[in-house]
Write a protein that holds these residues in place. Structure first.
Motif, PDB file in Angstrom:
ATOM      1  N   LYS A  95       0.809  -1.215   0.000  1.00  0.00           N
ATOM      2  CA  LYS A  95       0.000   0.000   0.000  1.00  0.00           C
ATOM      3  C   LYS A  95       0.846   1.271   0.000  1.00  0.00           C
ATOM      4  O   LYS A  95       0.523   2.250  -0.662  1.00  0.00           O
ATOM      5  N   LYS A  96       1.937   1.254   0.751  1.00  0.00           N
ATOM      6  CA  LYS A  96       2.761   2.454   0.909  1.00  0.00           C
ATOM      7  C   LYS A  96       3.905   2.530  -0.096  1.00  0.00           C
ATOM      8  O   LYS A  96       4.502   3.596  -0.278  1.00  0.00           O
ATOM      9  N   GLY A  97       4.254   1.395  -0.708  1.00  0.00           N
ATOM     10  CA  GLY A  97       5.395   1.371  -1.615  1.00  0.00           C
ATOM     11  C   GLY A  97       6.714   1.565  -0.901  1.00  0.00           C
ATOM     12  O   GLY A  97       7.692   2.054  -1.476  1.00  0.00           O
ATOM     13  N   TYR A  98       6.734   1.151   0.371  1.00  0.00           N
ATOM     14  CA  TYR A  98       7.933   1.380   1.204  1.00  0.00           C
ATOM     15  C   TYR A  98       7.980   0.332   2.299  1.00  0.00           C
ATOM     16  O   TYR A  98       6.972   0.043   2.947  1.00  0.00           O
ATOM     17  N   ASN A  99       9.162  -0.242   2.505  1.00  0.00           N
ATOM     18  CA  ASN A  99       9.346  -1.218   3.579  1.00  0.00           C
ATOM     19  C   ASN A  99      10.089  -0.552   4.736  1.00  0.00           C
ATOM     20  O   ASN A  99      11.272  -0.244   4.619  1.00  0.00           O
ATOM     21  N   PRO A 100       9.410  -0.304   5.855  1.00  0.00           N
ATOM     22  CA  PRO A 100      10.031   0.408   6.978  1.00  0.00           C
ATOM     23  C   PRO A 100      10.891  -0.471   7.881  1.00  0.00           C
ATOM     24  O   PRO A 100      11.555   0.032   8.787  1.00  0.00           O
ATOM     25  N   VAL A 101      10.888  -1.783   7.638  1.00  0.00           N
ATOM     26  CA  VAL A 101      11.545  -2.721   8.551  1.00  0.00           C
ATOM     27  C   VAL A 101      12.937  -3.091   8.048  1.00  0.00           C
ATOM     28  O   VAL A 101      13.103  -3.519   6.914  1.00  0.00           O
ATOM     29  N   GLU A 102      13.920  -2.896   8.916  1.00  0.00           N
ATOM     30  CA  GLU A 102      15.296  -3.301   8.597  1.00  0.00           C
ATOM     31  C   GLU A 102      15.468  -4.813   8.763  1.00  0.00           C
ATOM     32  O   GLU A 102      16.014  -5.486   7.906  1.00  0.00           O
ATOM     33  N   HIS A 103      15.001  -5.334   9.905  1.00  0.00           N
ATOM     34  CA  HIS A 103      15.018  -6.779  10.108  1.00  0.00           C
ATOM     35  C   HIS A 103      14.112  -7.164  11.274  1.00  0.00           C
ATOM     36  O   HIS A 103      13.729  -6.313  12.079  1.00  0.00           O
ATOM     37  N   ILE A 104      13.769  -8.447  11.310  1.00  0.00           N
ATOM     38  CA  ILE A 104      12.932  -9.000  12.379  1.00  0.00           C
ATOM     39  C   ILE A 104      13.659 -10.195  12.990  1.00  0.00           C
ATOM     40  O   ILE A 104      14.225 -11.022  12.272  1.00  0.00           O
ATOM     41  N   LYS A 105      13.631 -10.270  14.304  1.00  0.00           N
ATOM     42  CA  LYS A 105      14.240 -11.406  14.999  1.00  0.00           C
ATOM     43  C   LYS A 105      13.198 -12.022  15.926  1.00  0.00           C
ATOM     44  O   LYS A 105      12.494 -11.309  16.641  1.00  0.00           O
ATOM     45  N   THR A 106      13.083 -13.343  15.897  1.00  0.00           N
ATOM     46  CA  THR A 106      12.128 -14.027  16.770  1.00  0.00           C
ATOM     47  C   THR A 106      12.849 -15.095  17.590  1.00  0.00           C
ATOM     48  O   THR A 106      13.888 -15.613  17.168  1.00  0.00           O
ATOM     49  N   ARG A 107      12.289 -15.409  18.738  1.00  0.00           N
ATOM     50  CA  ARG A 107      12.871 -16.471  19.559  1.00  0.00           C
ATOM     51  C   ARG A 107      11.846 -16.948  20.588  1.00  0.00           C
ATOM     52  O   ARG A 107      10.924 -16.232  20.961  1.00  0.00           O
ATOM     53  N   ILE A 108      12.031 -18.192  21.007  1.00  0.00           N
ATOM     54  CA  ILE A 108      11.302 -18.735  22.149  1.00  0.00           C
ATOM     55  C   ILE A 108      12.318 -18.917  23.268  1.00  0.00           C
ATOM     56  O   ILE A 108      13.353 -19.559  23.076  1.00  0.00           O
ATOM     57  N   LYS A 109      12.040 -18.349  24.411  1.00  0.00           N
ATOM     58  CA  LYS A 109      12.966 -18.406  25.536  1.00  0.00           C
ATOM     59  C   LYS A 109      13.182 -19.852  25.964  1.00  0.00           C
ATOM     60  O   LYS A 109      12.231 -20.643  26.027  1.00  0.00           O
ATOM     61  N   SER A 110      14.427 -20.204  26.228  1.00  0.00           N
ATOM     62  CA  SER A 110      14.724 -21.566  26.675  1.00  0.00           C
ATOM     63  C   SER A 110      14.155 -21.804  28.074  1.00  0.00           C
ATOM     64  O   SER A 110      13.925 -20.856  28.834  1.00  0.00           O
ATOM     65  N   ILE A 111      13.943 -23.070  28.394  1.00  0.00           N
ATOM     66  CA  ILE A 111      13.437 -23.420  29.726  1.00  0.00           C
ATOM     67  C   ILE A 111      14.405 -22.941  30.806  1.00  0.00           C
ATOM     68  O   ILE A 111      13.984 -22.419  31.850  1.00  0.00           O
ATOM     69  N   ASP A 112      15.709 -23.093  30.567  1.00  0.00           N
ATOM     70  CA  ASP A 112      16.712 -22.658  31.548  1.00  0.00           C
ATOM     71  C   ASP A 112      16.608 -21.164  31.814  1.00  0.00           C
ATOM     72  O   ASP A 112      16.658 -20.710  32.967  1.00  0.00           O
ATOM     73  N   SER A 113      16.481 -20.379  30.738  1.00  0.00           N
ATOM     74  CA  SER A 113      16.372 -18.927  30.877  1.00  0.00           C
ATOM     75  C   SER A 113      15.072 -18.537  31.584  1.00  0.00           C
ATOM     76  O   SER A 113      15.055 -17.626  32.419  1.00  0.00           O
ATOM     77  N   ALA A 114      13.991 -19.237  31.254  1.00  0.00           N
ATOM     78  CA  ALA A 114      12.690 -18.936  31.862  1.00  0.00           C
ATOM     79  C   ALA A 114      12.670 -19.286  33.350  1.00  0.00           C
ATOM     80  O   ALA A 114      12.146 -18.532  34.176  1.00  0.00           O
ATOM     81  N   THR A 115      13.247 -20.447  33.701  1.00  0.00           N
ATOM     82  CA  THR A 115      13.269 -20.835  35.115  1.00  0.00           C
ATOM     83  C   THR A 115      14.153 -19.890  35.931  1.00  0.00           C
ATOM     84  O   THR A 115      13.845 -19.587  37.088  1.00  0.00           O
ATOM     85  N   LYS A 116      15.235 -19.385  35.319  1.00  0.00           N
ATOM     86  CA  LYS A 116      16.087 -18.412  36.000  1.00  0.00           C
ATOM     87  C   LYS A 116      15.297 -17.143  36.301  1.00  0.00           C
ATOM     88  O   LYS A 116      15.428 -16.541  37.371  1.00  0.00           O
ATOM     89  N   LYS A 117      14.458 -16.753  35.331  1.00  0.00           N
ATOM     90  CA  LYS A 117      13.639 -15.553  35.518  1.00  0.00           C
ATOM     91  C   LYS A 117      12.664 -15.744  36.680  1.00  0.00           C
ATOM     92  O   LYS A 117      12.441 -14.828  37.473  1.00  0.00           O
ATOM     93  N   LEU A 118      12.096 -16.940  36.790  1.00  0.00           N
ATOM     94  CA  LEU A 118      11.192 -17.229  37.901  1.00  0.00           C
ATOM     95  C   LEU A 118      11.938 -17.176  39.230  1.00  0.00           C
ATOM     96  O   LEU A 118      11.444 -16.613  40.222  1.00  0.00           O
ATOM     97  N   LYS A 119      13.135 -17.765  39.258  1.00  0.00           N
ATOM     98  CA  LYS A 119      13.927 -17.771  40.494  1.00  0.00           C
ATOM     99  C   LYS A 119      14.314 -16.353  40.902  1.00  0.00           C
ATOM    100  O   LYS A 119      14.323 -16.018  42.092  1.00  0.00           O
TER     101      LYS A 119
END
Length: 205
Positions: free
Chosen positions: A37-61
């Motif tokens: 619609k705009k004739g323009y791409n405003p996005v440089e890049h996109i990054k996605t991730r699912i947090k690991s169980i280890d990282s998530a449990t650390k956050k809970l602790k």
């Protein structure tokens, strides 16, 4: 029949993967439509991730919470993370408005850390969304965090993370103050680049 804790973790991660795929697809459609619609791409890049169980449990602790599947689902709202990096400030707000306009997921909460940066100097626009996934006849909503920021903000956040990683327990005062000053400089850069971009758009018009 009662499922084991290991099976609960597997089921949870399966749902997060379903939600991530749904979110990626819907965002890609929104952005392609915007570009058409705009004739323009405003996005440089996109990054996605699912947090690991280890990282998530650390956050809970760190929050002094018991490590359970239920607490991971209820208290770790950024298990799914999407980062959209844009060229200019105006692009950030255009993309935020675009995301808020869709009916494919529900906006649960938003935090504008651009107008109201964190005390560290961190700047970004955060949206917590609820992504529907369909399991047979059951619809379940999975939380995900979308961060939208400029290239300059993303550069600062990346370097800030690396510096803080080297000082996990005690960050020297001069480093904290230096990071805050850099954040202010980057804000000025974003405003200046936006000003130049606005001038170019006026010429094109």
């Amino acid at each position: 029949m009662k499922i084991t804790e290991d099976e609960q973790y597997k089921e949870m991660m399966l749902k997060y993967n379903f939600a991530m795929q749904r979110l990626e697809t819907e965002l890609n459609i929104l952005l392609k439509e915007y570009e058409y619609k705009k004739g323009y791409n405003p996005v440089e890049h996109i990054k996605t991730r699912i947090k690991s169980i280890d990282s998530a449990t650390k956050k809970l602790k760190d929050k002094n919470c018991e490590v359970t599947v239920d607490n991971l689902i209820r208290k770790v709202y950024d298990m799914i993370g999407v980062r959209i990096v844009c060229s200019f400030l105006s692009d950030v707000y255009d993309i935020v408005d675009l995301i808020k306009s869709t009916k494919q997921f529900i906006i649960k909460r938003e935090n504008n850390y651009i107008d109201n940066p964190k005390s560290s100097g961190y700047r970004s626009y955060h949206l917590i969304v609820l992504v529907p996934i369909y399991l047979g006849e059951i619809v379940e909503y999975i939380e995900a965090e979308i961060q939208v920021r400029t290239v300059a903000m993303d550069c600062w956040a990346s370097l800030d993370h690396k510096l803080r990683y080297k000082f996990p327990n005690c960050i020297p005062k001069e480093v904290t103050e230096g990071l805050l000053e850099c954040s202010k400089d980057i804000d000025k850069l974003d405003l200046k680049m936006q000003s130049l971009y606005n001038i170019l758009r006026e010429y094109n018009n």
